[in-house]
Write a protein that holds these residues in place. Structure first.
Motif, PDB file in Angstrom:
ATOM      1  N   ASP A  82      43.028  21.018 -63.710  1.00 42.53           N
ATOM      2  CA  ASP A  82      43.769  19.478 -64.689  1.00 42.53           C
ATOM      3  C   ASP A  82      45.193  18.798 -64.291  1.00 42.53           C
ATOM      4  OD1 ASP A  82      41.761  19.418 -66.480  1.00 42.53           O
ATOM      5  OD2 ASP A  82      43.008  20.949 -67.979  1.00 42.53           O
ATOM      6  N   ALA A  83      45.204  20.693 -62.725  1.00 41.27           N
ATOM      7  CA  ALA A  83      47.106  19.773 -62.352  1.00 41.27           C
ATOM      8  C   ALA A  83      46.003  18.535 -61.345  1.00 41.27           C
ATOM      9  CB  ALA A  83      47.096  20.964 -61.478  1.00 41.27           C
ATOM     10  N   GLY A  84      44.974  18.603 -60.438  1.00 42.50           N
ATOM     11  CA  GLY A  84      45.343  17.866 -59.309  1.00 42.50           C
ATOM     12  C   GLY A  84      44.335  16.353 -59.879  1.00 42.50           C
ATOM     13  N   ALA A  85      43.955  16.583 -61.501  1.00 45.29           N
ATOM     14  CA  ALA A  85      43.532  15.190 -61.183  1.00 45.29           C
ATOM     15  C   ALA A  85      44.836  14.525 -62.436  1.00 45.29           C
ATOM     16  CB  ALA A  85      42.135  15.024 -63.323  1.00 45.29           C
ATOM     17  N   SER A  86      46.060  15.213 -62.777  1.00 49.88           N
ATOM     18  CA  SER A  86      46.756  14.526 -63.436  1.00 49.88           C
ATOM     19  C   SER A  86      47.814  13.990 -61.944  1.00 49.88           C
ATOM     20  CB  SER A  86      47.689  16.051 -63.525  1.00 49.88           C
ATOM     21  OG  SER A  86      48.926  15.276 -64.331  1.00 49.88           O
ATOM     22  N   ARG A  87      48.229  15.053 -60.396  1.00 53.13           N
ATOM     23  CA  ARG A  87      47.942  14.130 -59.581  1.00 53.13           C
ATOM     24  C   ARG A  87      47.702  13.052 -59.221  1.00 53.13           C
ATOM     25  NH1 ARG A  87      53.073  15.590 -57.488  1.00 53.13           N
ATOM     26  NH2 ARG A  87      53.662  17.607 -57.137  1.00 53.13           N
ATOM     27  N   VAL A  88      46.393  12.516 -59.352  1.00 54.29           N
ATOM     28  CA  VAL A  88      45.617  11.814 -58.665  1.00 54.29           C
ATOM     29  C   VAL A  88      45.753  10.732 -60.174  1.00 54.29           C
ATOM     30  CG1 VAL A  88      43.006  10.227 -58.554  1.00 54.29           C
ATOM     31  CG2 VAL A  88      43.608  12.605 -57.693  1.00 54.29           C
ATOM     32  N   GLU A  89      45.711  10.906 -60.558  1.00 53.49           N
ATOM     33  CA  GLU A  89      46.505   9.930 -62.270  1.00 53.49           C
ATOM     34  C   GLU A  89      48.174   9.392 -61.877  1.00 53.49           C
ATOM     35  OE1 GLU A  89      45.830  11.885 -65.273  1.00 53.49           O
ATOM     36  OE2 GLU A  89      43.614  11.754 -65.252  1.00 53.49           O
ATOM     37  N   SER A  90      48.336  10.492 -61.592  1.00 53.59           N
ATOM     38  CA  SER A  90      50.030   9.924 -60.720  1.00 53.59           C
ATOM     39  C   SER A  90      50.441   9.346 -60.011  1.00 53.59           C
ATOM     40  CB  SER A  90      50.989  11.566 -61.073  1.00 53.59           C
ATOM     41  OG  SER A  90      51.732  11.255 -60.251  1.00 53.59           O
ATOM     42  N   TYR A  91      50.000   8.817 -59.026  1.00 50.08           N
ATOM     43  CA  TYR A  91      49.599   8.308 -57.659  1.00 50.08           C
ATOM     44  C   TYR A  91      49.517   7.411 -58.316  1.00 50.08           C
ATOM     45  CZ  TYR A  91      49.089   6.515 -53.394  1.00 50.08           C
ATOM     46  OH  TYR A  91      49.221   6.193 -52.271  1.00 50.08           O
ATOM     47  N   TYR A  92      47.766   7.558 -59.164  1.00 51.85           N
ATOM     48  CA  TYR A  92      47.394   5.689 -59.367  1.00 51.85           C
ATOM     49  C   TYR A  92      48.291   5.303 -60.377  1.00 51.85           C
ATOM     50  CZ  TYR A  92      44.701   1.871 -61.894  1.00 51.85           C
ATOM     51  OH  TYR A  92      44.358   0.780 -62.128  1.00 51.85           O
ATOM     52  N   GLU A  93      48.923   5.724 -60.817  1.00 58.76           N
ATOM     53  CA  GLU A  93      50.450   4.758 -61.636  1.00 58.76           C
ATOM     54  C   GLU A  93      51.380   4.295 -61.078  1.00 58.76           C
ATOM     55  OE1 GLU A  93      51.475   7.404 -64.678  1.00 58.76           O
ATOM     56  OE2 GLU A  93      49.451   7.296 -65.616  1.00 58.76           O
ATOM     57  N   TRP A  94      51.803   5.079 -60.003  1.00 62.50           N
ATOM     58  CA  TRP A  94      52.595   4.694 -58.970  1.00 62.50           C
ATOM     59  C   TRP A  94      52.664   3.787 -58.509  1.00 62.50           C
ATOM     60  CZ3 TRP A  94      53.342   4.708 -53.531  1.00 62.50           C
ATOM     61  CH2 TRP A  94      54.861   5.236 -52.875  1.00 62.50           C
ATOM     62  N   LEU A  95      51.090   3.861 -57.001  1.00 67.37           N
ATOM     63  CA  LEU A  95      50.730   3.038 -56.886  1.00 67.37           C
ATOM     64  C   LEU A  95      50.218   1.040 -57.357  1.00 67.37           C
ATOM     65  CD1 LEU A  95      49.613   2.392 -53.491  1.00 67.37           C
ATOM     66  CD2 LEU A  95      47.809   3.204 -54.233  1.00 67.37           C
ATOM     67  N   ALA A  96      49.812   2.022 -57.939  1.00 66.06           N
ATOM     68  CA  ALA A  96      49.912   0.241 -59.125  1.00 66.06           C
ATOM     69  C   ALA A  96      50.817   0.142 -59.250  1.00 66.06           C
ATOM     70  CB  ALA A  96      48.772   0.636 -60.633  1.00 66.06           C
ATOM     71  N   ALA A  97      51.377   0.541 -60.052  1.00 61.49           N
ATOM     72  CA  ALA A  97      53.129  -0.138 -60.603  1.00 61.49           C
ATOM     73  C   ALA A  97      53.726  -0.760 -58.609  1.00 61.49           C
ATOM     74  CB  ALA A  97      54.228   0.943 -60.826  1.00 61.49           C
ATOM     75  N   ARG A  98      53.657  -0.368 -57.559  1.00 61.84           N
ATOM     76  CA  ARG A  98      54.272  -1.339 -56.558  1.00 61.84           C
ATOM     77  C   ARG A  98      53.363  -2.683 -56.296  1.00 61.84           C
ATOM     78  NH1 ARG A  98      56.262   2.626 -57.102  1.00 61.84           N
ATOM     79  NH2 ARG A  98      57.587   1.197 -58.459  1.00 61.84           N
ATOM     80  N   VAL A  99      51.880  -2.135 -56.220  1.00 61.58           N
ATOM     81  CA  VAL A  99      51.129  -3.748 -56.243  1.00 61.58           C
ATOM     82  C   VAL A  99      51.202  -4.250 -57.154  1.00 61.58           C
ATOM     83  CG1 VAL A  99      48.707  -4.397 -55.951  1.00 61.58           C
ATOM     84  CG2 VAL A  99      49.506  -2.275 -55.188  1.00 61.58           C
ATOM     85  N   GLU A 100      51.462  -4.113 -58.837  1.00 61.43           N
ATOM     86  CA  GLU A 100      51.515  -4.677 -59.949  1.00 61.43           C
ATOM     87  C   GLU A 100      53.109  -5.674 -59.815  1.00 61.43           C
ATOM     88  OE1 GLU A 100      50.620  -2.912 -63.316  1.00 61.43           O
ATOM     89  OE2 GLU A 100      48.871  -2.487 -62.396  1.00 61.43           O
ATOM     90  N   ASN A 101      54.004  -4.839 -58.928  1.00 66.64           N
ATOM     91  CA  ASN A 101      55.278  -5.442 -58.836  1.00 66.64           C
ATOM     92  C   ASN A 101      55.192  -6.866 -57.771  1.00 66.64           C
ATOM     93  OD1 ASN A 101      57.809  -4.642 -59.555  1.00 66.64           O
ATOM     94  ND2 ASN A 101      57.879  -3.581 -57.941  1.00 66.64           N
ATOM     95  N   GLY A 102      54.187  -7.815 -57.747  1.00 69.70           N
ATOM     96  CA  GLY A 102      54.593  -8.661 -57.092  1.00 69.70           C
ATOM     97  C   GLY A 102      53.586  -8.588 -55.653  1.00 69.70           C
ATOM     98  N   GLU A 103      54.711  -9.887 -54.762  1.00 64.96           N
ATOM     99  CA  GLU A 103      53.990 -10.025 -53.201  1.00 64.96           C
ATOM    100  C   GLU A 103      54.400  -9.006 -52.517  1.00 64.96           C
ATOM    101  OE1 GLU A 103      55.888 -13.700 -52.131  1.00 64.96           O
ATOM    102  OE2 GLU A 103      55.466 -14.353 -53.712  1.00 64.96           O
ATOM    103  N   ARG A 104      53.708  -8.882 -51.502  1.00 62.56           N
ATOM    104  CA  ARG A 104      54.263  -8.017 -50.352  1.00 62.56           C
ATOM    105  C   ARG A 104      55.315  -8.192 -49.836  1.00 62.56           C
ATOM    106  NH1 ARG A 104      51.583  -7.857 -44.963  1.00 62.56           N
ATOM    107  NH2 ARG A 104      52.843  -6.043 -43.777  1.00 62.56           N
ATOM    108  N   ARG A 105      55.614  -7.533 -50.260  1.00 64.47           N
ATOM    109  CA  ARG A 105      57.605  -7.491 -49.139  1.00 64.47           C
ATOM    110  C   ARG A 105      57.402  -6.928 -47.621  1.00 64.47           C
ATOM    111  NH1 ARG A 105      59.744  -7.549 -53.825  1.00 64.47           N
ATOM    112  NH2 ARG A 105      59.523  -6.112 -55.348  1.00 64.47           N
ATOM    113  N   THR A 106      58.020  -7.759 -46.823  1.00 63.12           N
ATOM    114  CA  THR A 106      58.590  -7.795 -45.590  1.00 63.12           C
ATOM    115  C   THR A 106      59.426  -6.628 -44.991  1.00 63.12           C
ATOM    116  OG1 THR A 106      59.877  -9.678 -45.448  1.00 63.12           O
ATOM    117  CG2 THR A 106      57.974 -10.665 -44.763  1.00 63.12           C
ATOM    118  N   ALA A 107      59.446  -6.374 -43.887  1.00 62.54           N
ATOM    119  CA  ALA A 107      60.368  -5.345 -43.691  1.00 62.54           C
ATOM    120  C   ALA A 107      61.786  -5.787 -44.272  1.00 62.54           C
ATOM    121  CB  ALA A 107      60.151  -5.906 -41.570  1.00 62.54           C
ATOM    122  N   GLY A 108      62.675  -6.570 -44.103  1.00 60.78           N
ATOM    123  CA  GLY A 108      63.811  -6.378 -44.718  1.00 60.78           C
ATOM    124  C   GLY A 108      63.792  -6.812 -45.946  1.00 60.78           C
ATOM    125  N   ALA A 109      62.998  -6.274 -46.671  1.00 63.16           N
ATOM    126  CA  ALA A 109      62.563  -6.783 -47.924  1.00 63.16           C
ATOM    127  C   ALA A 109      64.174  -5.527 -48.581  1.00 63.16           C
ATOM    128  CB  ALA A 109      61.672  -6.469 -48.772  1.00 63.16           C
TER     129      ALA A 109
END
Length: 116
Positions: A71-98
């Motif tokens: 259950d702890a491992g599954a929770s970590r995968v779900e947590s990472y998925y949510e974190w990554l999805a928020a980064r991707v959904e946040n908009g355009e890919r950022r460049t080095a100086g963002a």
């Protein structure tokens, strides 16, 4: 600390999707995804570390070791998925100086890391 290794994260993601897999089958799936051969000693060392940390469980089926997420491992995968999805959904890919121009920090809005 388990997410600081991409291999650990990817092993858990494969098991999240598959449920349970024999060690060799898990290794083969990861090798196909990475398109390279994984050193067996390092691979099984990674599995052992995930079992010891409580993210995976291991059981014996005949002569094979079978791995699945706790259950702890599954929770970590779900947590990472949510974190990554928020980064991707946040908009355009950022460049080095963002970051210097007010871009999001690498830990997210709450300042919480997903790698501890």
């Amino acid at each position: 600390m388990w997410f600081q290794s991409g291999r650990r994260r990817d092993l858990c993601a494969v098991l999240y999707d598959a449920g349970e897999l024999r060690g060799q089958k898990l290794k083969t799936r990861l090798e196909r995804y990475y398109d390279l051969r994984l050193d067996p000693q390092l691979f099984y060392g990674t599995l052992d570390a995930l079992v010891e940390s409580g993210h995976l469980e291991r059981r014996t089926e005949g002569i094979y070791d079978v791995y699945g997420l706790t259950d702890a491992g599954a929770s970590r995968v779900e947590s990472y998925y949510e974190w990554l999805a928020a980064r991707v959904e946040n908009g355009e890919r950022r460049t080095a100086g963002a970051d210097e121009m007010g871009g999001a920090d690498e830990l997210g809005d709450a300042g919480e890391s997903v790698v501890d």
